[in-house]
Design a protein around this motif. Structure first.
Motif: not given
Length: 257
Positions: A78-81, A128-132, A137-139, A179-181
């Motif tokens: 999941l990358r997009v909401v 999204i934060g649980k994905t690799e 850049d870590g996006l 959410l940058a974190a």
């Protein structure tokens, strides 16, 4: 960010701006979850796009969680909401007859437009934060919220709508910083007068739409849902766009009426 091979959730995805966005994302290779209250249109679109439909009231925590989980369950990260679900209402703060604006209606508009947008953003971003990370850049993903130029130049009778959309604009930068974190970008689009099925069909509808488009400097017409979807896709794909509110309105500036 590359959309090919990812999953995405689009609220209000069964029609209008949401439908155009779902089509654009699917066309770029994303597995799209169409989150909407309209089961007939939603299922038909999801089947057409090879996606998933989830009946979703965006103000309901459990239903939004189910839509996000459906995206996770596709197996594609999941990358997009994209939040495009919303309702409108026209009423003066105090009517011409001296009656105050109905409080329950104001609450409903804020509940769906503002709280519903935040609800999907917070739950979607957590998933999204649980994905690799998707790049060096870590996006991990992108959130696109839909406000309105009414958030900036609300007209007579738009107090509830403008308050709800203004809240979306107001939370854009703080959310992006929060959410940058976890490597999630957040941007908001403020559409102007866009041609969607909400205006109906026929001679009267076309005359009304022509009147709405008259103040647009250029191009001298209403915006297209496909153009909105193009902007959504561009904001997702441009990795340096973050924390921004972008007008999409042909240069229109709303007058009081």
């Amino acid at each position: 960010m590359d959309l090919n091979g990812v999953s995405a959730v689009v609220s209000g995805g069964a029609s209008g701006l949401g439908e155009a966005t779902a089509r654009a994302l699917a066309g770029a290779g994303a597995k799209v979850v169409v989150a909407d209250l309209n089961e007939d249109k939603g299922k038909a679109l999801a089947d057409e796009l090879g996606g998933v439909f989830v009946k979703t009231d965006v103000s309901d925590e459990a239903q939004v969680q189910a839509a996000v989980q459906a995206a996770v369950d596709t197996g594609a990260p999941l990358r997009v909401v994209v939040s495009s679900a919303g309702i409108g209402w026209a009423s003066r703060t105090v009517g011409r007859d001296g009656t105050p604006h109905d409080l329950s209606t104001f609450e409903k508009v804020v509940q769906v437009n503002l709280i519903g947008t935040f609800n999907l953003m917070r739950i979607g971003a957590a998933a999204i934060g649980k994905t690799e990370p998707a790049d060096a850049d870590g996006l991990r993903g992108v959130v696109i919220n839909t406000a309105s130029v009414a958030a900036l130049e609300g007209q007579t009778g738009q107090v509830a709508y403008s308050a709800s959309k203004g809240g979306i604009v107001g939370m854009t930068l703080p959310a992006a910083r929060d959410l940058a974190a976890i490597g999630v970008r957040v941007n908001t689009i403020c559409p102007g007068i866009i041609d969607t099925p909400i205006y109906g069909e026929g001679e009267a509808a076309e005359a009304f739409k022509a009147k709405l488009a008259a103040p647009v400097p250029f191009p001298k017409r209403m915006g297209k849902a496909s153009e909105f979807a193009h902007l959504v896709k561009a904001l997702i794909e441009n990795d340096y766009m973050n924390g921004e509110t972008v007008r999409f309105d042909g240069g229109i500036r709303f007058q009081p009426k």
